[in-house]
Design a protein around this motif. Sequence first.
Motif, short mmCIF file in Angstrom:
data_model
loop_
_atom_site.label_atom_id
_atom_site.label_comp_id
_atom_site.label_asym_id
_atom_site.label_seq_id
_atom_site.Cartn_x
_atom_site.Cartn_y
_atom_site.Cartn_z
N SER A 33 0.87 -1.17 0.00
CA SER A 33 0.00 0.00 0.00
C SER A 33 0.91 1.22 0.00
O SER A 33 2.06 1.14 0.45
CB SER A 33 -0.92 0.01 1.22
OG SER A 33 -0.20 0.35 2.38
N ASP A 83 1.12 3.70 1.88
CA ASP A 83 1.58 4.10 3.21
C ASP A 83 2.51 3.08 3.88
O ASP A 83 3.06 3.36 4.94
CB ASP A 83 0.38 4.35 4.13
CG ASP A 83 -0.47 5.51 3.65
OD1 ASP A 83 0.09 6.44 3.02
OD2 ASP A 83 -1.68 5.49 3.87
N ALA A 84 2.67 1.92 3.27
CA ALA A 84 3.49 0.87 3.88
C ALA A 84 4.95 1.32 3.97
O ALA A 84 5.48 1.95 3.06
CB ALA A 84 3.39 -0.41 3.06
N ASN A 85 5.58 1.00 5.09
CA ASN A 85 6.99 1.32 5.29
C ASN A 85 7.83 0.45 4.36
O ASN A 85 7.72 -0.78 4.38
CB ASN A 85 7.37 1.08 6.75
CG ASN A 85 8.81 1.42 7.03
OD1 ASN A 85 9.72 0.70 6.63
ND2 ASN A 85 9.01 2.52 7.72
N LEU A 86 8.66 1.08 3.54
CA LEU A 86 9.43 0.35 2.54
C LEU A 86 10.33 -0.70 3.17
O LEU A 86 10.31 -1.87 2.79
CB LEU A 86 10.26 1.33 1.70
CG LEU A 86 11.11 0.72 0.59
CD1 LEU A 86 10.23 0.16 -0.51
CD2 LEU A 86 12.08 1.74 0.04
N GLU A 98 10.34 -2.06 6.24
CA GLU A 98 9.64 -3.10 7.01
C GLU A 98 8.83 -4.03 6.10
O GLU A 98 8.83 -5.24 6.30
CB GLU A 98 8.72 -2.46 8.05
CG GLU A 98 9.48 -1.78 9.17
CD GLU A 98 8.57 -1.02 10.10
OE1 GLU A 98 7.33 -1.13 10.00
OE2 GLU A 98 9.12 -0.28 10.96
N THR A 99 8.16 -3.48 5.11
CA THR A 99 7.34 -4.29 4.22
C THR A 99 8.20 -5.27 3.43
O THR A 99 7.85 -6.43 3.27
CB THR A 99 6.54 -3.39 3.25
OG1 THR A 99 5.71 -2.52 4.02
CG2 THR A 99 5.68 -4.22 2.32
N LYS A 124 10.71 6.68 2.96
CA LYS A 124 10.23 5.88 4.10
C LYS A 124 9.14 4.91 3.67
O LYS A 124 9.13 3.76 4.05
CB LYS A 124 9.71 6.79 5.21
CG LYS A 124 10.70 7.82 5.70
CD LYS A 124 11.84 7.19 6.46
CE LYS A 124 12.75 8.26 7.00
NZ LYS A 124 14.12 8.15 6.59
N SER A 125 8.21 5.41 2.87
CA SER A 125 7.04 4.60 2.48
C SER A 125 7.14 4.19 1.01
O SER A 125 7.98 4.69 0.26
CB SER A 125 5.76 5.41 2.68
OG SER A 125 5.73 6.49 1.75
N LEU A 126 6.29 3.27 0.63
CA LEU A 126 6.22 2.89 -0.77
C LEU A 126 5.83 4.08 -1.64
O LEU A 126 6.32 4.24 -2.75
CB LEU A 126 5.23 1.74 -0.98
CG LEU A 126 5.76 0.36 -0.57
CD1 LEU A 126 4.65 -0.67 -0.67
CD2 LEU A 126 6.93 -0.05 -1.42
N SER A 127 4.98 4.95 -1.12
CA SER A 127 4.60 6.16 -1.84
C SER A 127 5.83 7.02 -2.14
O SER A 127 5.98 7.55 -3.24
CB SER A 127 3.56 6.95 -1.04
OG SER A 127 3.18 8.10 -1.73
N ASP A 128 6.72 7.16 -1.16
CA ASP A 128 7.97 7.90 -1.36
C ASP A 128 8.81 7.24 -2.45
O ASP A 128 9.44 7.91 -3.26
CB ASP A 128 8.80 7.95 -0.07
CG ASP A 128 8.14 8.71 1.06
OD1 ASP A 128 7.27 9.57 0.80
OD2 ASP A 128 8.48 8.42 2.22
#
Length: 80
Positions: free
Chosen positions: A26, A28-31, A33-34, A66-70
């Motif tokens: 998703s 918002d998922a942390n890159l 950690e995910t 930090k996130s997948l969005s980033d």
Amino acid sequence: MTKEVIIEKINDFLIDEFEVESEDISPDANLKETLELDSLDFVDLVVAVESNFGVKLVGEDFINVKSLSDFYALIERKLS
């Protein structure tokens, strides 16, 4: 290449090459950690981006990711 195509390609190689479950992906998922990334996995991620998009990434590129969005936004910037 549209943002939607970029996201689809990234998600596809995350599932195929990093064995990430599709339901874990998703924006918002942390890159880290995910993907359960260690330093060697970051090398694999850079190689996957190069082979899928033809752009080179360096360590500094990930400073604000930090996130997948980033991560999606980073690839979109590199392609423009």
